[in-house]
Design an enzyme around this catalytic site. Structure first.
Site, PDB file in Angstrom:
ATOM      1  CB  CYS A  17      27.570 -20.400  13.106  1.00 20.11           C
ATOM      2  SG  CYS A  17      28.802 -19.102  13.128  1.00 20.11           S
ATOM      3  CB  CYS A  71      29.384 -15.905  13.081  1.00 22.79           C
ATOM      4  SG  CYS A  71      30.178 -15.310  14.568  1.00 22.79           S
ATOM      5  CB  CYS A 107      27.773 -24.484  17.157  1.00 19.21           C
ATOM      6  SG  CYS A 107      26.789 -25.042  18.553  1.00 19.21           S
TER       7      CYS A 107
END
Length: 142
Positions: A86, A90, A12
């Site tokens: 996120c 990522c 996150c």
């Protein structure tokens, strides 16, 4: 014959709430059967105190955890990458299983508001364990 221990990475933004609670649940429910990692695209200074308190209420101690920065190595070393808001931060690698869990961000919320998020994460972790088809034997139902 070697047995592969699956590895799960929770990501996150701040690695201070959702991903820390998810990692705590998975460690608690799977023990050593799963390698657990968590990280954030912009890690915070500390784990959210309301998340720590909410997890302690169900017997899971995440007070010793610290937000960590998301690295390419962590993603490469993981079989399953679970993102929680996120976005594009990522990295994506072929051959990895990616899941995106839309969960409310507990940042700035009190423990009463964090409890339902904690419980939803716990439910999703139980589902993940079933998907990983791990024979964990009798374990705590916390």
């Amino acid at each position: 014959m070697s047995t592969h221990r699956p590895s799960v990475l929770f990501v996150c933004v701040h690695n201070a709430g959702r991903s820390q609670m998810a990692a705590g649940w998975l460690r608690h429910l799977a023990g050593n059967a799963v390698e657990v990692r968590s990280a954030g695209s912009l890690p915070g200074d500390r784990v959210n105190p309301a998340a720590v308190e909410a997890m302690a209420e169900v017997g899971i101690d995440i007070s010793g955890q610290h937000p960590k920065v998301l690295t390419t190595d962590a993603v490469e070393a993981s079989d399953v990458v679970i993102t929680m808001g996120c976005g594009d931060a990522c990295p994506v690698f072929p051959g990895k299983r990616y899941l995106d869990w839309a969960l409310e961000d507990p940042a700035g919320k009190g423990v009463a508001a964090v409890r339902p998020i904690r419980d939803e994460i716990g439910s999703r972790i139980r589902g993940l364990l079933a998907d990983l088809a791990l024979d964990l034997g009798p374990r705590s139902k916390a």
